[in-house]
Motif scaffolding. Structure first.
Motif, short mmCIF file in Angstrom:
data_model
loop_
_atom_site.label_atom_id
_atom_site.label_comp_id
_atom_site.label_asym_id
_atom_site.label_seq_id
_atom_site.Cartn_x
_atom_site.Cartn_y
_atom_site.Cartn_z
N ALA A 23 41.97 36.90 35.10
CA ALA A 23 42.58 38.13 35.59
C ALA A 23 41.94 39.31 34.89
CB ALA A 23 44.08 38.10 35.34
N ALA A 24 41.49 40.29 35.68
CA ALA A 24 40.74 41.42 35.13
C ALA A 24 41.50 42.72 35.30
CB ALA A 24 39.39 41.52 35.83
N SER A 25 41.49 43.52 34.25
CA SER A 25 42.13 44.84 34.32
C SER A 25 41.07 45.90 34.62
CB SER A 25 42.83 45.16 33.00
OG SER A 25 41.88 45.25 31.96
N LEU A 26 40.21 45.59 35.57
CA LEU A 26 39.13 46.51 35.97
C LEU A 26 39.61 47.35 37.15
CD1 LEU A 26 36.29 43.86 35.87
CD2 LEU A 26 36.47 45.83 34.35
N ILE A 27 39.44 48.65 37.02
CA ILE A 27 39.90 49.54 38.08
C ILE A 27 39.17 49.27 39.38
CG2 ILE A 27 40.01 51.94 38.83
CD1 ILE A 27 40.51 52.72 35.93
N ARG A 28 37.85 49.06 39.29
CA ARG A 28 37.05 48.81 40.48
C ARG A 28 36.51 47.40 40.45
NH1 ARG A 28 32.64 53.23 41.30
NH2 ARG A 28 32.64 52.31 43.39
N PHE A 29 37.41 46.44 40.43
CA PHE A 29 37.05 45.02 40.30
C PHE A 29 36.02 44.61 41.34
CE2 PHE A 29 37.70 40.63 39.19
CZ PHE A 29 37.63 39.93 40.39
N SER A 30 36.14 45.13 42.54
CA SER A 30 35.32 44.65 43.66
C SER A 30 33.83 44.93 43.47
CB SER A 30 35.80 45.24 44.98
OG SER A 30 35.67 46.66 44.95
N ILE A 31 33.46 45.88 42.63
CA ILE A 31 32.04 46.19 42.46
C ILE A 31 31.37 45.30 41.43
CG2 ILE A 31 32.49 48.60 43.06
CD1 ILE A 31 31.80 49.26 40.10
N TYR A 32 32.18 44.51 40.71
CA TYR A 32 31.64 43.70 39.63
C TYR A 32 31.18 42.34 40.13
CZ TYR A 32 33.21 46.93 36.04
OH TYR A 32 33.36 48.03 35.23
N ASN A 33 30.03 41.92 39.63
CA ASN A 33 29.63 40.53 39.73
C ASN A 33 30.41 39.77 38.66
OD1 ASN A 33 27.56 41.16 41.65
ND2 ASN A 33 26.27 41.84 39.95
N ALA A 97 32.36 39.84 33.45
CA ALA A 97 32.28 40.84 34.52
C ALA A 97 31.08 41.73 34.24
CB ALA A 97 33.56 41.67 34.56
N ASN A 98 30.30 41.99 35.26
CA ASN A 98 29.07 42.75 35.05
C ASN A 98 28.80 43.67 36.23
OD1 ASN A 98 26.68 43.41 33.61
ND2 ASN A 98 25.52 42.13 35.02
N SER A 99 28.50 44.93 35.92
CA SER A 99 28.09 45.88 36.94
C SER A 99 27.31 47.00 36.27
CB SER A 99 29.31 46.46 37.67
OG SER A 99 29.89 47.51 36.91
N TYR A 100 26.88 47.98 37.05
CA TYR A 100 26.17 49.11 36.47
C TYR A 100 27.07 49.92 35.54
CZ TYR A 100 28.67 52.06 39.83
OH TYR A 100 29.64 52.71 40.55
N GLN A 101 28.36 49.68 35.62
CA GLN A 101 29.31 50.38 34.75
C GLN A 101 29.52 49.66 33.43
OE1 GLN A 101 32.91 51.15 37.02
NE2 GLN A 101 32.02 52.99 37.88
N GLY A 102 28.88 48.50 33.26
CA GLY A 102 29.01 47.80 31.99
C GLY A 102 29.31 46.33 32.17
N GLY A 103 29.41 45.63 31.02
CA GLY A 103 29.70 44.20 31.05
C GLY A 103 30.83 43.88 30.09
N PHE A 104 31.63 42.87 30.44
CA PHE A 104 32.80 42.52 29.64
C PHE A 104 32.96 41.00 29.60
CE2 PHE A 104 34.07 46.88 29.59
CZ PHE A 104 33.69 47.38 30.83
#
Length: 115
Positions: A23-33, A97-104
């Protein structure tokens, strides 16, 4: 603060199944690989499976045909269905979680396959 919280690990007999959730607390979860990695004692962390923001999937050869990664963007959750588990699947499994906004990374969940 971004959090990835894994659950669903445990002890299972060879041939059994487990379903991991992240479960991710990412605001824009859908953009993340989203991906699942694992690390066994004495080994490097390795990729298990990834699912892109567009839903494309890729698997390590060792889990192809046994594991399935999926995602629910509405629930901001990624899953790893693991079937026909083998002792060599024993490891700590991490969500990424990985995107241009960072990785976690998540904190990991232990999976132990043993009789």
């Amino acid at each position: 603060q971004v959090q990835l919280v894994e659950s669903g690990g445990g002890l299972v007999q060879p041939g059994g199944s487990l379903r991991l959730s992240c479960a991710a607390s990412l605001i824009r979860f859908s953009i993340y690989n989203m991906g699942w990695y694992r690390q066994a004692p004495g080994n490097q962390r390795e990729l298990v499976a990834v699912i892109s923001s567009g839903g494309n999937t890729n698997y390590a050869d060792s889990v192809k045909g046994r594991f399935t990664i999926s995602r629910d963007n509405a629930q901001k959750t990624v899953y790893l269905q693991m079937n026909t588990l083998k002792p060599e699947d024993t490891a700590v499994y991490y969500c990424n979680a990985n995107s241009y906004q960072g990785g976690f990374w998540g904190q990991g969940t232990q999976v132990t396959v043993s009789s």
